[in-house]
Design an enzyme around this catalytic site. Structure first.
Site: not given
Ligand SMILES: CC(=O)[C@@H](O)[C@H](O)COP(=O)(O)O
Ligand SMILES: NCC(=O)COP(=O)(O)O
Length: 263
Positions: A14, A17, A50, A52, A56, A77, A108, A158, A198
């Site tokens: 993911n 960030h 993601h 959003r 952000r 996402e 989340t 998931e 997560h």
């Molecule tokens: C669903 C999840 O847990 C993450 O994939 C999500 O992207 C968290 O949101 P942020 O990345 O905005 O923290």
């Molecule tokens: N769905 C979880 C994800 O994509 C990443 O979550 P995190 O490792 O950033 O908490």
């Protein structure tokens, strides 16, 4: 005792960030798409981003570039809203994962309330599936939500590992891991593909990776943070190594014993 080879397990990276850092100054660097391509080259099996509602971090342009430039699957996402379904059915990523969203949340907080929103969710899932998109629902590992996920037509769940990752002590962590194990077993028995994510990191990933039913982990915040110190390719290869080692041990010792050892 697991007496059969476990299915290969994928790592979805993911990159949200990277975009958080980029947006901090409003410029173009660091480029989330460059990070995704670096992750792909380092062995990531997929990229999760993601989009959003408040944009952000990941922005619409990031997603369209990822869709064009990636050779590995893109998992978008998104909240279960008409806006996001419209974007997804136009973009047509490999997969979409529907997640709950509140503008005021830091990240989340819980799983999607599938059981409480079945009618609306069924319509969104149908539109995404009709567009050829694999649909995943980000849920707490609870029987009610898993059963509802099958009813609304999702192919994948998931399981939210946040309560496990943020457990206050070892006893709570073992309890949350048992909840995830039960959820994974139930979901797989109902024909759902099982993912998890997560809050996963080097220290807590092994018991999750050891679960035979879980075929994909989505990990972001920890990897991007650790990449500041070690570089993205190194941390991706290390995380994949931890996942593979945990699966190998589970094949020999059984996944359940894994958590007891760690407990
Ligand atoms: C669903 C999840 O847990 C993450 O994939 C999500 O992207 C968290 O949101 P942020 O990345 O905005 O923290
Ligand atoms: N769905 C979880 C994800 O994509 C990443 O979550 P995190 O490792 O950033 O908490």
């Amino acid at each position: 005792m697991t007496s059969f080879p476990l299915r290969p397990q994928r790592l979805g990276v993911n990159i949200d960030h990277v975009a958080t850092v980029r947006n901090a100054r409003g410029g173009a660097d660091p480029d989330p798409v460059r990070a995704a391509l670096l992750a792909q080259a380092a062995g990531a099996d997929g990229i999760t981003a993601h989009l959003r509602e408040d944009r952000r971090h990941i922005r619409d342009r990031d997603l369209s570039r990822l869709r064009t430039e990636l050779a590995i699957p893109l998992n978008m996402e998104m909240a279960a809203t008409p806006e996001m379904v419209g974007i997804a059915t136009t973009l047509r990523p490999h997969a979409c994962c529907l997640v709950p969203e509140r503008r005021e949340e830091v990240t989340t907080e819980g799983g999607l309330d599938v059981a409480g929103t079945e009618t609306a969710l069924s319509a969104h899932v149908a539109r995404l599936r009709d567009a050829g998109i694999r649909v995943s629902l980000f849920i707490d590992p609870d029987a009610e939500q898993i059963a509802a996920a099958t009813r609304v037509g999702a192919a994948v769940v998931e399981l939210h590992t946040g309560a496990y990752a943020g457990a206050a002590d070892g006893e709570a962590q073992v309890r949350e891991m048992a909840r995830i194990a039960r959820g994974a077993t139930l979901a797989a028995s109902m024909g759902l593909e099982v993912h998890a994510g997560h809050g996963l990191n080097y220290d807590n990933v092994a018991p999750i990776a050891a679960r035979p039913e879980i075929v994909e982990l989505n990990i972001g915040h920890f990897l991007i943070g650790q990449a500041i110190f070690d570089g993205l390719p190194v941390v991706i290869r290390h995380m994949k190594g931890l996942m593979s080692h945990a699966r190998s041990r589970a094949e020999q010792d059984g996944a359940a014993s894994f958590m007891e050892d760690e407990g």
